[in-house]
Motif scaffolding. Structure first.
Motif, short mmCIF file in Angstrom:
data_model
loop_
_atom_site.label_atom_id
_atom_site.label_comp_id
_atom_site.label_asym_id
_atom_site.label_seq_id
_atom_site.Cartn_x
_atom_site.Cartn_y
_atom_site.Cartn_z
N THR A 254 0.85 -1.19 0.00
CA THR A 254 0.00 0.00 0.00
C THR A 254 0.89 1.24 0.00
OG1 THR A 254 -0.03 0.37 2.38
CG2 THR A 254 -1.56 -1.26 1.53
N GLU A 255 0.28 2.38 -0.26
CA GLU A 255 1.05 3.63 -0.24
C GLU A 255 1.59 3.91 1.16
OE1 GLU A 255 -1.23 6.66 -2.23
OE2 GLU A 255 -0.71 5.79 -4.19
N ALA A 256 0.85 3.46 2.19
CA ALA A 256 1.29 3.70 3.57
C ALA A 256 2.58 2.96 3.89
CB ALA A 256 0.19 3.27 4.55
N ASP A 257 2.95 1.95 3.10
CA ASP A 257 4.21 1.24 3.34
C ASP A 257 5.42 2.14 3.10
OD1 ASP A 257 2.91 -1.09 4.02
OD2 ASP A 257 3.11 -2.03 2.05
N ALA A 262 4.02 1.75 -5.14
CA ALA A 262 3.09 0.92 -4.35
C ALA A 262 2.19 0.16 -5.31
CB ALA A 262 2.25 1.79 -3.42
N SER A 264 -0.91 -0.85 -4.51
CA SER A 264 -2.28 -0.33 -4.42
C SER A 264 -2.30 0.83 -3.45
CB SER A 264 -3.24 -1.44 -3.99
OG SER A 264 -3.48 -1.38 -2.61
N GLN A 265 -3.35 1.64 -3.57
CA GLN A 265 -3.43 2.81 -2.72
C GLN A 265 -3.62 2.38 -1.25
OE1 GLN A 265 -6.52 5.42 -4.08
NE2 GLN A 265 -5.17 7.19 -3.96
N SER A 266 -4.63 1.53 -1.03
CA SER A 266 -4.98 1.25 0.36
C SER A 266 -5.07 -0.23 0.69
CB SER A 266 -6.31 1.92 0.68
OG SER A 266 -7.28 1.44 -0.22
N ASP A 268 -5.92 -2.93 -1.64
CA ASP A 268 -6.93 -3.69 -2.37
C ASP A 268 -6.21 -4.67 -3.31
OD1 ASP A 268 -9.44 -4.37 -3.51
OD2 ASP A 268 -8.98 -3.07 -5.20
N GLU A 271 -6.76 -4.23 -7.14
CA GLU A 271 -5.97 -3.11 -7.66
C GLU A 271 -4.48 -3.51 -7.73
OE1 GLU A 271 -6.79 0.47 -5.35
OE2 GLU A 271 -4.84 1.27 -5.99
N ALA A 272 -4.01 -4.23 -6.72
CA ALA A 272 -2.60 -4.64 -6.69
C ALA A 272 -2.29 -5.59 -7.84
CB ALA A 272 -2.26 -5.29 -5.35
N ALA A 275 -1.99 -3.76 -11.04
CA ALA A 275 -0.80 -2.90 -11.11
C ALA A 275 0.51 -3.69 -11.13
CB ALA A 275 -0.79 -1.95 -9.91
#
Ligand code: TXA
Ligand code: MG
Length: 319
Positions: A254-257, A262, A264-266, A268, A271-272, A275
């Motif tokens: 996730t972007e938080a990593d 990333a 995926s954004q959060s 998902d 989405e991953a 991508a």
């Protein structure tokens, strides 16, 4: 001397007609599907099929997936058991490939089946792939449109970067929505074997089939996707890595990593998955431009599409 480039076709009636005409001539066309871009050729034409192996630089003649527009076309070349029919009804068109017994008089090039008594068939869901299949009016053989062993293409520019003029044309339909190759299943009376994890997660299949059989015969490679090193970037990859080593390109789930990229954004997994190959292409390019020696990837949950994502990552990271 500038390298000649493939024709770029658009997702309009002209582009679809041109793709079908090139296929009829025995040429190769990279076509979009919902999983990845496919390197398409006429599955009945030996020369076209040989060109597919040559363009990919495949080390040996693995059997190819045959793409068809509908169940009537499937019934002309393969036997559909009741269990196969149930799977077809539930998941076609979509990111699932079925390995089925061939029917006599199937008309496919022996290069497609590699001399086996079975054939791998898929009905793609992508509207442009379906339009090309209909316009062409025959079976299309299509492995992923990348050089053998490298990262699969999920955009037209990935295809052009990898294959250049080894393909006559690329039909550009933007990014692939699923982003992972199809799940390959071999249904039989005694249960359904899972030959390759992919865009259709196991959790969706097992309510219909019961537990999937995954113990493939040791040493027997049924799909290049089962080779231990595959989908590989040009620098070593480390999985389940903490993202604190600045000498590596860092890929977060996730972007938080807090990585450079990333999946995926959060968090998902759909989405991953979509991508994954794009991010691997980007990470590889970053490693080269910034002189980084490795790609580090954060842990990805081992559920749903996470299993296919981790499968591809393990193969990309294999020495
Ligand atoms: O998502 C996909 O499946 C993509 C898109 C373009 O449709 N295609 C794709 O094709 O991944 P390919 O050729 O790279 O992978 C097909 C795999 C091969 O690894 C092959 O070994 C396996 O299917 N296969 C083909 N025929 C088979 C058969 N008769 N028995 C077992 N495996 C088979
Ligand atoms: Mg492939």
């Amino acid at each position: 001397m500038p390298q000649s480039q493939p024709e770029i076709l658009l997702e309009d009636s002209e582009g679809i007609a041109r793709a079908a005409a090139l296929l009829t001539q025995g040429a190769l066309v990279a076509i979009p599907t919902e999983t990845v871009y496919g390197l398409a050729g006429d599955a009945r034409n030996d020369t076209a099929c040989a060109r597919i192996f040559e363009a990919k630089g495949r080390p040996r003649f693995n059997p190819l997936i045959v793409h068809l527009p509908g169940l009537d076309a499937v019934a002309e070349i393969a036997e559909l058991s009741n269990s196969a029919r149930d799977l077809a009804q539930a998941f076609w068109p979509g990111p699932m490939t079925l390995v089925l017994p061939l029917k006599p008089g199937h008309g496919l090039s022996p290069l497609v089946t590699a001399g086996l008594e079975t054939v791998a068939i898929r009905l793609p869901a992508h509207p442009t792939a379906r339009a090309i299949l209909t316009a062409f009016g025959g079976p299309i053989a299509a492995p992923s449109a990348n050089p053998s062993g490298q990262i699969s293409p999920t955009t037209a520019s990935h295809v052009i970067d990898g294959l250049g003029d080894r393909v006559a044309a690329v039909l550009d339909a933007g990014s692939c929505a699923v982003g992972l190759e199809s799940t390959i299943l071999a249904p039989s009376d005694t249960g359904t074997r899972l030959l390759r994890e992919g865009g259709l997660p196991r959790e969706a299949i097992e309510p219909l089939t019961g537990p999937l059989i995954t113990d493939t015969t040791p040493g027997r490679i049924e799909a290049p996707g089962q080779l231990s090193r595959h989908y590989a970037p040009s620098v070593p990859m480390q999985l389940n890595a903490p993202l604190d080593d600045m000498s590596a390109v860092r890929v977060g789930f996730t972007e938080a990593d807090g990585g450079d990229l990333a999946l995926s954004q959060s968090g998902d997994l759909v989405e991953a998955a979509a991508a994954l190959f794009r991010v691997l292409h980007e990470a590889d390019a970053l490693a080269r431009t910034q002189g980084k020696a490795a790609i580090h990837v954060a842990p990805i949950p081992e559920t749903g599409l996470g299993r296919a994502i981790n499968d591809r990552l393990r193969r990309a990271a294999a020495p």
